[in-house]
Design a protein around this motif. Structure first.
Motif, mmCIF file in Angstrom:
data_model
loop_
_atom_site.group_PDB
_atom_site.id
_atom_site.type_symbol
_atom_site.label_atom_id
_atom_site.label_comp_id
_atom_site.label_asym_id
_atom_site.label_seq_id
_atom_site.Cartn_x
_atom_site.Cartn_y
_atom_site.Cartn_z
ATOM 1 N N GLY A 18 0.817 -1.203 0.000
ATOM 2 C CA GLY A 18 0.000 0.000 0.000
ATOM 3 C C GLY A 18 0.850 1.251 0.000
ATOM 4 O O GLY A 18 0.379 2.341 -0.347
ATOM 5 N N GLU A 19 2.132 1.100 0.368
ATOM 6 C CA GLU A 19 3.061 2.226 0.364
ATOM 7 C C GLU A 19 4.363 1.898 -0.357
ATOM 8 O O GLU A 19 5.191 2.772 -0.568
ATOM 9 N N SER A 20 4.535 0.636 -0.727
ATOM 10 C CA SER A 20 5.786 0.244 -1.377
ATOM 11 C C SER A 20 5.558 -0.996 -2.220
ATOM 12 O O SER A 20 4.532 -1.686 -2.090
ATOM 13 N N LEU A 21 6.541 -1.266 -3.086
ATOM 14 C CA LEU A 21 6.561 -2.484 -3.900
ATOM 15 C C LEU A 21 7.679 -3.376 -3.394
ATOM 16 O O LEU A 21 8.802 -2.910 -3.187
ATOM 17 N N LYS A 22 7.385 -4.642 -3.208
ATOM 18 C CA LYS A 22 8.418 -5.619 -2.908
ATOM 19 C C LYS A 22 8.599 -6.541 -4.108
ATOM 20 O O LYS A 22 7.630 -7.149 -4.585
ATOM 21 N N ILE A 23 9.836 -6.592 -4.617
ATOM 22 C CA ILE A 23 10.185 -7.590 -5.627
ATOM 23 C C ILE A 23 10.751 -8.773 -4.853
ATOM 24 O O ILE A 23 11.791 -8.667 -4.199
ATOM 25 N N VAL A 24 10.058 -9.898 -4.912
ATOM 26 C CA VAL A 24 10.335 -11.024 -4.018
ATOM 27 C C VAL A 24 10.950 -12.175 -4.815
ATOM 28 O O VAL A 24 10.432 -12.575 -5.859
ATOM 29 N N ALA A 25 12.050 -12.692 -4.304
ATOM 30 C CA ALA A 25 12.685 -13.881 -4.872
ATOM 31 C C ALA A 25 12.333 -15.084 -4.006
ATOM 32 O O ALA A 25 12.509 -15.052 -2.784
ATOM 33 N N THR A 26 11.852 -16.142 -4.663
ATOM 34 C CA THR A 26 11.376 -17.333 -3.962
ATOM 35 C C THR A 26 12.004 -18.578 -4.573
ATOM 36 O O THR A 26 12.048 -18.706 -5.808
ATOM 37 N N PRO A 27 12.509 -19.510 -3.763
ATOM 38 C CA PRO A 27 13.034 -20.756 -4.327
ATOM 39 C C PRO A 27 11.923 -21.556 -5.000
ATOM 40 O O PRO A 27 10.767 -21.540 -4.549
ATOM 41 N N VAL A 28 12.253 -22.239 -6.082
ATOM 42 C CA VAL A 28 11.278 -23.138 -6.690
ATOM 43 C C VAL A 28 11.053 -24.315 -5.745
ATOM 44 O O VAL A 28 11.919 -24.671 -4.943
ATOM 45 N N ALA A 29 9.915 -24.867 -5.833
ATOM 46 C CA ALA A 29 9.523 -25.981 -4.965
ATOM 47 C C ALA A 29 8.461 -26.774 -5.708
ATOM 48 O O ALA A 29 7.960 -26.339 -6.761
ATOM 49 N N PRO A 30 8.110 -27.934 -5.212
ATOM 50 C CA PRO A 30 7.049 -28.691 -5.898
ATOM 51 C C PRO A 30 5.787 -27.869 -6.120
ATOM 52 O O PRO A 30 5.090 -28.036 -7.126
ATOM 53 N N SER A 31 5.499 -26.946 -5.183
ATOM 54 C CA SER A 31 4.280 -26.147 -5.314
ATOM 55 C C SER A 31 4.512 -24.844 -6.083
ATOM 56 O O SER A 31 3.551 -24.160 -6.437
ATOM 57 N N ILE A 32 5.789 -24.474 -6.321
ATOM 58 C CA ILE A 32 6.106 -23.247 -7.063
ATOM 59 C C ILE A 32 7.116 -23.602 -8.140
ATOM 60 O O ILE A 32 8.310 -23.793 -7.862
ATOM 61 N N GLN A 33 6.658 -23.719 -9.365
ATOM 62 C CA GLN A 33 7.501 -24.089 -10.494
ATOM 63 C C GLN A 33 7.555 -22.947 -11.508
ATOM 64 O O GLN A 33 6.677 -22.076 -11.537
ATOM 65 N N PRO A 34 8.602 -22.891 -12.339
ATOM 66 C CA PRO A 34 8.663 -21.841 -13.366
ATOM 67 C C PRO A 34 7.466 -21.921 -14.303
ATOM 68 O O PRO A 34 6.952 -23.018 -14.574
ATOM 69 N N PRO A 35 7.000 -20.786 -14.795
ATOM 70 C CA PRO A 35 5.891 -20.825 -15.763
ATOM 71 C C PRO A 35 6.311 -21.558 -17.026
ATOM 72 O O PRO A 35 7.448 -21.397 -17.488
ATOM 73 N N PRO A 36 5.441 -22.396 -17.589
ATOM 74 C CA PRO A 36 5.795 -23.152 -18.791
ATOM 75 C C PRO A 36 6.168 -22.205 -19.939
ATOM 76 O O PRO A 36 5.560 -21.155 -20.121
ATOM 77 N N ARG A 37 7.178 -22.592 -20.697
ATOM 78 C CA ARG A 37 7.595 -21.792 -21.844
ATOM 79 C C ARG A 37 6.593 -21.984 -22.984
ATOM 80 O O ARG A 37 6.316 -23.105 -23.391
ATOM 81 N N PRO A 38 6.057 -20.877 -23.549
ATOM 82 C CA PRO A 38 5.134 -21.010 -24.681
ATOM 83 C C PRO A 38 5.821 -21.665 -25.873
ATOM 84 O O PRO A 38 7.045 -21.645 -26.002
ATOM 85 N N SER A 39 5.017 -22.242 -26.756
ATOM 86 C CA SER A 39 5.575 -22.867 -27.948
ATOM 87 C C SER A 39 6.287 -21.831 -28.799
ATOM 88 O O SER A 39 5.994 -20.630 -28.735
ATOM 89 N N GLU A 40 7.253 -22.274 -29.598
ATOM 90 C CA GLU A 40 8.131 -21.359 -30.318
ATOM 91 C C GLU A 40 7.373 -20.465 -31.293
ATOM 92 O O GLU A 40 7.773 -19.336 -31.562
ATOM 93 N N GLY A 41 6.263 -20.930 -31.830
ATOM 94 C CA GLY A 41 5.515 -20.131 -32.787
ATOM 95 C C GLY A 41 4.486 -19.211 -32.175
ATOM 96 O O GLY A 41 3.785 -18.470 -32.893
ATOM 97 N N ASP A 42 4.382 -19.197 -30.872
ATOM 98 C CA ASP A 42 3.379 -18.369 -30.196
ATOM 99 C C ASP A 42 3.691 -16.887 -30.423
ATOM 100 O O ASP A 42 4.836 -16.460 -30.278
ATOM 101 N N PRO A 43 2.668 -16.073 -30.798
ATOM 102 C CA PRO A 43 2.923 -14.640 -31.044
ATOM 103 C C PRO A 43 3.372 -13.876 -29.814
ATOM 104 O O PRO A 43 3.822 -12.738 -29.920
#
Length: 899
Positions: free
Chosen positions: A392-417
């Motif tokens: 409400g008064e600031s932005l936090k850029i948060v770094a979090t370790p990957v875990a079974p419940s937090i995985q990288p977002p899937p990479r879109p297919s190569e032809g995706d616009p």
């Protein structure tokens, strides 16, 4: 045209990747509070410590962190402690720590408890994280039951020293002798109260194998100009190592000692022990040593032995200014206008201000960093995890370790616009590749290599600037492997690709921040040029909010922390960025510079930002060259020949590709046509004359009849020239000058004073053309004249808008059709500012254009005399040939540097 985007290979090699720094090991610093120390009526440490054999020094664990003490033991340490220190350790000294409950001694491989003795004495504090030592002379306090302080022996402690050689983690010991070279004291020191430190460069270079003692001397004149042979170009501007041989002063230029004459303003600021690589400041000493005053009272200078460019280097001495130095100037923002701001007082990122991906996208890791930046405003807009939190008064850029419940977002297919989010940059899929030269294959992006999810915000698609002041107020987080940063990158990856790092922080180094500037030397195989990563010291940067600012002007870059100037560079040292740049703030994890996190790193980790702001210098509404601007480029044409260091005499595409159906051949007198024996340029009486002549004029030459052969050396020497198989020789010859190689700029005031010719078909012009064919590809025509209408000056602005070329033109008519502006010399100028272009004739504003599409890209100046072409209404009147465009001067101004 020849302009193009950077190739994939180029993008991998240029400054889109934030730096590759030397690898260092840094440690977290924990200091004991004063509450652990109990005052004594006087120190009970012996007045004269029996130092005994100092051996090879004090051995301590190389990877030790935190703080401790150097302790003197009346009993030899090899007999008293078990397991004993190294046999070659000093007889009576050992490194010790207290864990809050007991005392521990360091035997170079482990910490072991010991019982204190009444005679034990702490003689220095040790900072294992930063390899530093501070003597506790006459402290008179008891620390966890051990007295501290000594008054007899003058002991010098040298970090990173063992057996008189550099050794990380150890501490060398030596006894100082009385300095009999010092003359009687003065009533007061005459050294300046505030030394002008200038650029501290990479440090003080001195001979690596030097022995004996000397001094660090401040010179009012830059040492590179004063001394011969000069010190290294990257040596500090005003500091040099010196010695006295008993008869004369000698300076050290890193390879030899040479005599020099002293100046009244010279000042010795520290004693140097070359044998043991140590330094002791001479603050307020008030003595004269062989004719040179000593001592300083203004600047708080830290001298670090065995340091060069923030790396361990035997024999050199690093320099830095401590943050509590109030003599450094502050920035007056009252002379600036706020042009960009986000206070982060909402509950989401403002997509009209921010992007959340690097130009090359989330799937191309850089610097061996271990995080993936979640592109919440782009291709990952629907992903469940966000690295951005709002208080409400600031932005936090948060770094979090990957875990079974937090995985990288899937990479879109190569032809995706979604891979093309911006008009002039492409996200990279980063699939498998094979090096064509070596055959080495790379799998490209692998999700299993992502260890953390984090965030980045950039203004790429929304805000860019050239010159001004930027600032972030933020709070850093402690933790090994964390790498938060606030920085600027160029909008287009062209030419020198500058990068300004406003602030970088390594989470394991809580006492220092870094300011750095980088660019590439494209004339030297894209060699990377970097300033030192200037450190700024404080006890702990993570304990409070701080502001991190940077002022950027045409000739200077100045860094500020909490409003106080920390470092400054200028164009005498480095090429200062002239391209539009955008802002970035991010929290990286791991990588080449900070190394990987470890078990002590707290996660989730965050960079918390209160605000990010950008300012532009206030300029007068009316043109004020005296108070608002400085001359950055110009030619008064006072010589006898055209200055090849300032001018090209061809378009980028060369003389064989006519444009606009023009009928002249531009003779490249300073380039490909230098050997023809004729030039359309005459310089005399303070003027440059560009002459247009008929092809058959015996006073000129006939244009080339055909295109040069494909194997002609010209095509190699001038790689941007276009072959144009349809080339036909023109009916006329003429000339043009451009500042393409010498000077490009963004925003300022450009002016020509010239006498134009009149006559049907003549087309004199003074204009600005974009330096690189990317983005808007703008063109500003300051003055164009149809020779049949010399009373009408045409002013135009051309640019690409959404892929289509758009133009806006104005006319200034002086009402004298027969002669008009050809009656004599007149000045024609343009004031180009963010959002506004204003044209001038004889110093009077005549037209103005404003809009969001006003050019931001760097441009260069062109002056030429065309003959014929689409612009003119009438065919060429041969009776008006030869014709002349006579130029008195060309000048380009940009905003003044802050004072």
């Amino acid at each position: 045209m020849v302009g193009r985007r950077a190739s994939a290979a180029e993008i991998d090699n240029i400054s889109m990747v934030k730096k590759i720094f030397p690898t260092f090991i840094f440690f977290t610093l924990t200091l004991y509070s004063a509450s652990h120390a109990q005052p004594l009526s006087e120190s009970t440490c012996p007045a004269d410590l029996a130092t005994g054999d100092l051996g090879m020094g004090i051995a301590a664990m190389d990877q030790a962190t935190g703080s401790g003490w150097l302790m003197w033991s009346e009993a030899p340490v090899s007999q008293r402690f078990s397991p004993p220190p190294l046999p070659t350790n000093a007889n009576h000294f050992v490194a010790v720590k207290h864990d809050g409950s007991q005392w521990l001694f360091d035997n170079n491989s482990q910490l072991s408890p010991f019982s204190i003795e009444p005679s034990d004495c702490l003689v220095a504090t040790l900072d294992f994280s930063n390899d530093s030592a501070s003597p506790l002379a006459d402290e008179g306090v008891r620390i966890f039951g051990i007295d501290s302080g000594f008054s007899g022996n003058n002991i010098r402690i040298t970090p990173n020293r063992w057996n008189n050689s550099v050794n990380d983690g150890e501490f060398g010991l030596s006894i100082l002798q009385d300095d009999n070279t010092v003359n009687p004291p003065l009533s007061e020191s005459t050294c300046p109260a505030d030394l002008a430190t200038g650029d501290l460069g990479m440090g003080i270079a001195a001979m690596d194998q030097a022995t004996g003692s000397g001094w660090l001397m401040w010179s009012e004149a830059p040492v590179s100009q004063r001394f011969s042979p000069p010190p290294l170009p990257t040596n500090a501007n005003h500091f040099v190592a010196v010695k006295h041989d008993g008869s004369q002063w000698l300076f050290d230029n890193n390879s030899q000692l040479s005599p020099f004459s002293i100046e009244p303003s010279d000042c010795l600021v520290a004693t140097l022990d070359f044998s043991n690589d140590s330094a002791s400041p001479l603050a307020d000493e008030g003595v004269r040593i062989f004719g040179i005053d000593s001592g300083f009272s203004g600047n708080n200078i830290r001298i670090t032995p065995n340091r060069w460019n923030n790396s361990v280097n035997d024999g050199e001495f690093g320099l830095s200014i401590l943050q509590d130095d109030n003599t450094m100037s502050s920035l007056d923002l009252s002379s600036y206008d706020l042009v960009f701001e986000d206070n982060f007082d909402g509950l989401a990122l403002d997509s009209t201000k921010w992007d959340t991906g690097l130009l090359w996208g989330p799937y191309l890791p850089i610097n061996n960093e271990q995080q993936l930046y979640v592109d919440t405003l782009g291709m990952h807009s629907g992903f469940s995890h966000s690295p951005f939190e709002f208080t409400g008064e600031s932005l936090k850029i948060v770094a979090t370790p990957v875990a079974p419940s937090i995985q990288p977002p899937p990479r879109p297919s190569e032809g995706d616009p979604v891979w093309q989010p911006n008009s002039y940059a492409e996200y990279r899929y980063n699939g498998p590749t094979v090096d064509q030269d070596t055959g080495t294959s790379s799998p490209g992006y692998q999700s299993e290599n992502v260890d953390y999810l984090s965030g980045i915000i950039t203004t790429y698609g929304n805000f860019k600037m050239t010159h001004g002041y930027v600032e972030m107020r933020a709070r850093m987080s402690e933790g090994r492997g964390l790498w938060p940063a606030f920085w600027m990158l160029p909008t287009h990856y062209v030419k020198d690709v500058p990068e300004i790092d406003v602030v970088e922080f390594l989470g394991q180094d809580v006492d220092r921040l870094y300011n750095t500037y980088h660019y590439f030397d494209t004339t030297n195989n894209w060699a990377k040029i970097s300033t030192p990563s200037f450190p700024v010291f404080n006890s702990d940067w993570t304990q409070d909010w701080h502001t991190f600012g940077m002022s950027w002007s045409p000739r200077k870059i100045t860094w500020y922390i909490d409003g106080v100037k920390t470092h400054e560079i200028d164009d005498s040292q480095y090429k200062i960025a002239n391209q539009p740049m955008y802002l970035l703030a991010n929290l990286a994890v791991g990588g080449n510079w900070p190394g990987s996190p470890d078990s002590t790193t707290p996660f989730p980790a965050s960079l918390e930002i209160d605000y990010i702001r950008a300012y532009k210098r206030k300029l007068s509404e009316t043109l004020d060259l005296t108070n608002d601007y400085q001359l950055m480029f110009g030619d008064e044409f006072n010589g006898s020949t055209l200055d090849a260091s300032k001018w090209n005499t061809h378009f980028l595409w060369g003389p064989y590709l006519p444009i606009n159906n023009e009928e002249q051949y531009y003779i490249d007198a300073l380039g490909s046509d230098a050997g023809l024996g004729y030039s359309p340029f005459t310089v005399s009486n303070g003027n440059l004359t560009i002459s247009a002549r008929a092809a058959g004029d015996p006073a000129a030459i006939t244009p080339p009849a055909t295109l040069p052969n494909l194997n002609d050396q010209m095509w190699t020497d001038f790689g941007t020239f276009q072959r144009n198989e349809d080339y036909l020789p023109g009916n006329y010859t003429s000339g043009m000058i451009t500042s393409y190689d010498a000077f490009k700029f963004a925003h300022g005031y450009a002016e020509i004073r010239a006498k134009i010719p009149e006559g049907d078909g003549l087309w004199p012009a003074f204009w600005l053309l974009n330096g690189y064919y990317v983005g808007q590809q703008p063109e500003i025509d300051i003055m164009e004249v149809r020779g049949e209408n010399p009373h009408q000056i045409i002013h135009s602005y051309h640019r690409l808008v959404d892929g289509d070329y758009d133009s806006t033109s104005y006319m200034t008519d002086n009402g004298e059709p027969s002669i008009g502006y050809a009656d004599g010399f007149h000045s024609y100028g343009v004031r180009w500012e963010p959002g506004t272009i204003t044209w001038y004739i004889d110093g009077v504003a005549v037209h103005s254009y404003s809009g969001n599409d006003v050019a931001y890209q760097v441009m260069y100046v062109i002056a030429n005399l065309a003959v014929g072409g689409n612009f003119n209404f009438s065919p060429v009147d041969s009776a008006k040939i030869p014709a002349e465009l006579v130029i008195d001067y060309i000048r380009v101004y940009q905003e003044r540097d802050p004072t």
